[in-house]
Design an enzyme around this catalytic site. Structure first.
Site, short mmCIF file in Angstrom:
data_model
loop_
_atom_site.label_atom_id
_atom_site.label_comp_id
_atom_site.label_asym_id
_atom_site.label_seq_id
_atom_site.Cartn_x
_atom_site.Cartn_y
_atom_site.Cartn_z
N LYS A 65 0.83 -1.21 0.00
CA LYS A 65 0.00 0.00 0.00
C LYS A 65 0.87 1.27 0.00
CE LYS A 65 -1.96 -1.38 3.84
NZ LYS A 65 -1.27 -2.68 3.97
N THR A 66 1.90 1.28 0.85
CA THR A 66 2.76 2.46 0.94
C THR A 66 3.51 2.65 -0.38
OG1 THR A 66 3.06 1.87 3.25
CG2 THR A 66 4.54 3.55 2.37
N ASP A 110 -1.17 6.42 6.99
CA ASP A 110 -1.18 4.98 7.24
C ASP A 110 -2.11 4.70 8.43
OD1 ASP A 110 -0.40 2.44 6.75
OD2 ASP A 110 1.59 2.60 7.62
N THR A 159 -5.25 -1.65 7.18
CA THR A 159 -5.25 -3.11 7.17
C THR A 159 -6.65 -3.62 7.50
OG1 THR A 159 -4.42 -2.87 9.41
CG2 THR A 159 -2.84 -3.54 7.74
N ARG A 218 6.62 -8.08 1.61
CA ARG A 218 7.52 -7.70 2.71
C ARG A 218 8.07 -8.94 3.40
NH1 ARG A 218 4.78 -4.24 6.53
NH2 ARG A 218 5.45 -2.45 5.30
P1 ADP Z 1 2.24 -1.89 3.15
O1 ADP Z 1 2.23 -0.41 3.05
O2 ADP Z 1 1.04 -2.52 2.50
O3 ADP Z 1 2.44 -2.42 4.55
P2 ADP Z 1 4.69 -1.66 1.65
O4 ADP Z 1 4.27 -0.86 0.48
O5 ADP Z 1 5.45 -0.96 2.73
O6 ADP Z 1 3.45 -2.45 2.29
O7 ADP Z 1 5.55 -2.90 1.09
C1 ADP Z 1 6.53 -3.56 1.85
C2 ADP Z 1 7.71 -3.90 0.98
O8 ADP Z 1 7.34 -4.97 0.11
C3 ADP Z 1 8.18 -2.78 0.07
O9 ADP Z 1 9.22 -2.06 0.60
C4 ADP Z 1 8.65 -3.49 -1.17
O10 ADP Z 1 10.01 -3.83 -1.03
C5 ADP Z 1 7.85 -4.75 -1.19
N1 ADP Z 1 6.72 -4.67 -2.12
C6 ADP Z 1 5.43 -4.42 -1.81
N2 ADP Z 1 4.65 -4.52 -2.89
C7 ADP Z 1 5.45 -4.83 -3.91
C8 ADP Z 1 5.22 -5.09 -5.31
N3 ADP Z 1 3.98 -5.06 -5.82
N4 ADP Z 1 6.28 -5.37 -6.08
C9 ADP Z 1 7.52 -5.44 -5.56
N5 ADP Z 1 7.80 -5.23 -4.24
C10 ADP Z 1 6.78 -4.94 -3.44
#
Ligand code: ADP
Length: 335
Positions: A65-66, A110, A159, A218
């Site tokens: 998401k981030t 977030d 989430t 992640r």
């Molecule tokens: P969330 O915000 O949903 O908790 P993040 O965007 O922080 O997740 O993602 C965590 C890590 O996973 C990122 O730093 C990245 O390295 C990896 N990641 C997430 N989504 C992808 C994607 N679609 N393709 C490649 N790497 C990804």
């Protein structure tokens, strides 16, 4: 008024930052979401609108998401300021954040489901009319002050979509859910991460890690890093299937990606609650896990694997769970 809380440094760890995709091409999977987000951006660009519709992303931790929010900011050439629901405690915090934004900025919030209802009330006019109505003073002396805030785009991440109030939800022009990834997509993500970390990894090892990754980028990246450490300590230049298996066994992660906590949850449902149903509170108390962690991290994975089912009375262990743990399956257990 308290100090502004947005942080330009993301709230996550350095590994996430190193491996976070910087381009749409590097952002693997989630094709429908990517496609729809890009349409929203393109439409706003065509209207020459400085702000895009407010967007809400939901999905489990680590699903991207981030990262997606940063890509949106990059695509529209906007600055992104980062904050989170729990960081905005009072209306003053919100005012400080919003008045420090510049025209066209993106505000990434977030854990938006953790905004207090009071802060939410202040946020609504800012989202709709870019105005903030602050109440100064208390009692009969109280008066309202209207502040203009720059036209900005809010990107919320959560989430737990169900915990986002419906008035807040209705302020978003678009709501997108991120799903667990396909094994092949996780393999692609791992292969890219391995390149960035200067690690050579066999295809078979990639498959083993991907299967244990909870289909979450992640988690997959974290596994890769742990396995790399094992290879390094053993003076191996490549990550082979053998090293991957050895590392996973040492980390107590099984072939379905279950870790010690996942197994403890299943065992507790079976041993202490005779297979269930058991309510969330009782399960959290019996396993010494936070309710939120069970809800957001463990349960989605166990549900996806079909190891638990949710009934109106609570969670139940399924036949697959008994089999996976090597337990004798009780007679009459349906699934
Ligand atoms: P969330 O915000 O949903 O908790 P993040 O965007 O922080 O997740 O993602 C965590 C890590 O996973 C990122 O730093 C990245 O390295 C990896 N990641 C997430 N989504 C992808 C994607 N679609 N393709 C490649 N790497 C990804």
């Amino acid at each position: 008024m308290s100090s502004p809380k947005p942080q330009n440094t993301p709230l996550d760890d350095p590994l996430d930052l190193t491996l976070r995709p910087k381009t749409w091409d590097d952002y693997v999977g989630q094709d429908k979401v990517k496609q729809n987000v890009r349409i929203i951006i393109e439409a706003a660009n065509q209207r020459q609108d400085p702000s895009v519709e407010h967007i809400l992303f939901y999905g489990g931790p680590g699903l991207g998401k981030t990262t997606l929010s940063h890509l949106v900011a990059q695509e529209i050439g906007a600055n992104i300021k980062i904050t989170s629901g729990p960081a905005i405690e009072r209306a003053g915090d919100l005012a400080a954040i919003l008045t420090n934004l510049e025209e066209g900025d993106i505000l990434f919030c977030d854990e938006i489901h953790r905004l207090s209802r009071t802060v939410e009330e202040y946020l609504y006019p800012a989202l709709e009319d870019f105005k903030l109505n602050l109440i100064l003073g208390k009692g009969p002396m109280a008066r309202t002050m209207e502040l203009n805030v720059p036209r900005f785009t809010l990107i919320g991440a959560t989430t737990r979509l169900a915990a986002v109030s419906s008035p807040l939800r209705s302020r978003f022009g678009a709501i997108f859910g991120l799903n667990f990834y396909e094994i092949d997509d996780i393999k692609k993500i791992l292969a890219r991460s391995a390149r960035l970390l200067n690690v050579i990894i066999d295809d078979e090892a990639l498959t083993i890690l991907a299967k244990s990754s909870r289909l979450t980028p992640r988690f997959a990246n974290h596994l890769l890093k742990r396995v790399r450490d094992f290879a390094q300590v053993q003076n191996q230049s490549n990550i082979t299937a053998e090293i991957a298996r050895f590392a996973l066994t040492s980390l107590e992660i099984d072939g379905q990606g279950l870790n010690e906590s996942d197994r403890r949850i299943l065992q507790t449902i079976i041993d202490k609650f005779h297979g269930g149903p058991v309510g969330l509170q009782a399960l959290a108390a019996a396993t010494a896990e936070e309710e939120e962690t069970i809800l957001e991290v463990h349960e989605p994975h166990l549900l996806r694997l079909g190891f638990i089912s949710r009934t109106p009375k609570g969670r139940m262990a399924t036949r697959l769970a008994y089999e996976h743990l090597g337990y004798h399956t009780p007679k009459g257990l349906g699934l």
